[in-house]
Design a protein around this motif. Structure first.
Motif, short mmCIF file in Angstrom:
data_model
loop_
_atom_site.label_atom_id
_atom_site.label_comp_id
_atom_site.label_asym_id
_atom_site.label_seq_id
_atom_site.Cartn_x
_atom_site.Cartn_y
_atom_site.Cartn_z
N PHE A 152 -43.50 21.76 -2.73
CA PHE A 152 -42.96 20.98 -4.46
C PHE A 152 -42.12 21.13 -5.33
O PHE A 152 -41.94 22.39 -5.22
N VAL A 153 -41.10 20.22 -5.39
CA VAL A 153 -40.03 21.03 -6.64
C VAL A 153 -39.71 20.12 -8.68
O VAL A 153 -40.55 19.23 -8.60
N GLU A 154 -39.90 21.25 -8.82
CA GLU A 154 -39.98 20.58 -10.49
C GLU A 154 -39.18 19.96 -10.28
O GLU A 154 -38.31 19.63 -11.09
N GLY A 155 -39.54 18.59 -11.30
CA GLY A 155 -38.99 17.43 -11.67
C GLY A 155 -39.54 17.63 -13.40
O GLY A 155 -40.48 17.22 -13.70
N SER A 156 -38.81 17.11 -14.09
CA SER A 156 -39.04 16.59 -15.64
C SER A 156 -39.48 17.64 -16.10
O SER A 156 -40.63 17.10 -16.99
N GLY A 157 -40.15 19.28 -15.75
CA GLY A 157 -40.04 20.04 -16.42
C GLY A 157 -41.74 20.30 -16.19
O GLY A 157 -42.67 21.64 -16.36
N ALA A 158 -42.48 19.71 -14.90
CA ALA A 158 -43.63 20.16 -14.28
C ALA A 158 -43.78 19.58 -12.92
O ALA A 158 -42.21 19.26 -12.14
#
Length: 337
Positions: A152-158
């Motif tokens: 999983f990759v962080e997107g928009s700080g989450a």
């Protein structure tokens, strides 16, 4: 007689004919000062942010009426890489709002770091001067992921992960985490099976069946090295003896597993505090188990959930790297590489 007042139904508000409402903001522009910024006055025009791993890949901006007067509108961008799904439209009493999605046309053309573009929304109405509202887009391009990374990759700080989408699911003594399709608020739930007298066993933290989630984060909360893990579990009864409450353990990388006894211990014959209140565990059908971590660096990590007691049902895991906003369902699931 009582006072008689006349309401002018066609009076145009002073800020103008158009209102712009960007996703993730609390206000509209122009004219809604109390909700545009914390100060409540002299607020700047809106700024929105986007990164290449945002789950939706775009942001919406609503164009709406600021009064009864119909108008046409158009939007332009000062950067070729910043594009809008609509470039023009019209608002009237029979069509009071239109939604525009803005996105990045080609992330490869951007430099690593912050890239800025301005979308200018202009309204044209009969008998009134043009009204222009700029919206700034900050597109943040992260450095490339390490070769061979999967997770999983962080997107928009989450980082948001459905429980069933574990990178690794490791059984112990024939007991494994198993999906309950359609259960819970979003996709499904997972719990340990088989569940019978022969398998009514508990485990020491770090020794039972496990779910491992590989993830990559670019940020921490305010660059402090802190992140917050929230494991969303379902309200359920313990299966074992009365002195064995529901529990599981959470582990980040090689740190020691932390046991989570997430329900308040009730008096004999009673339900836990908050179980059956109007906004309680059962009413919400979910309970967030919050586990904070400090000293976390950007990069690749592994979050592991360990079974301790049977009958624990896990729905979703959310890691706040500084961008999680309050919502009923939580952030949509993150990009999986």
């Amino acid at each position: 007689m009582a006072a008689v007042n006349r309401v002018q139904s066609k009076k145009q508000p002073l800020p103008g004919v158009m209102r712009i409402s960007p996703e993730g903001t609390m206000g509209t522009w122009p004219g809604d000062n109390p909700n545009q910024c914390a100060q409540g006055y002299s607020c700047p025009y809106p700024t929105v942010t986007l990164d290449p791993y945002s789950p939706f890949g775009n942001l919406y901006i609503d164009v709406g009426a600021g009064g009864p007067a119909p108008f046409t509108w158009n939007v332009t961008s000062n950067a070729t890489w910043a594009v809008a799904s609509l470039t023009k439209g019209s608002i009237s009493p029979s069509n009071t709002e239109e939604r525009v999605f803005i996105s990045v046309k080609d992330w490869d053309s951007l430099v690593v770091g912050a890239n800025t573009a301005v979308f200018t929304f202009t309204a044209i109405a009969s008998g009134q001067p043009p009204l222009a509202v700029p919206v700034t887009l900050v597109a943040t391009k992260q450095a490339a992921l390490p070769n061979g990374f999967k997770g999983f990759v962080e997107g928009s700080g989450a980082i948001s992960m459905e429980a069933v989408h574990a990178t690794r699911n490791t059984p112990v003594n024939g007991i494994a985490w198993t999906e309950i399709p359609g259960y819970g608020r979003t996709l499904s739930g997972v719990t340990t099976f088989p569940r019978d007298i022969a398998h009514d066993v508990n485990f020491t933290a770090g020794t039972g069946p496990s779910l491992a989630y590989d993830f990559y984060n670019f940020d921490t909360v305010e660059d402090s090295g802190n992140i917050t893990v929230t494991v969303y579990v379902s309200p359920s009864w313990n299966m074992g003896e009365a002195d064995r409450p529901l529990a599981f353990a959470v582990q980040l990388d090689s740190t020691a597993p932390q046991t989570q006894d997430f329900f308040p211990i009730p008096s004999p014959g009673e339900t836990p505090n908050g179980w059956d209140t109007p906004d309680g565990f059962v009413a919400n059908s979910i309970l967030g188990v919050i586990v904070p971590y400090t000293g976390v660096s950007p990069g690749k990590h592994t979050l592991t959930l360990w079974a301790i007691e049977p009958a624990v049902v896990i729905q979703k895991i959310v890691i706040d790297c500084g961008g999680v906003q309050p919502s009923y369902l939580g952030p949509p699931e993150s990009v999986i590489i």
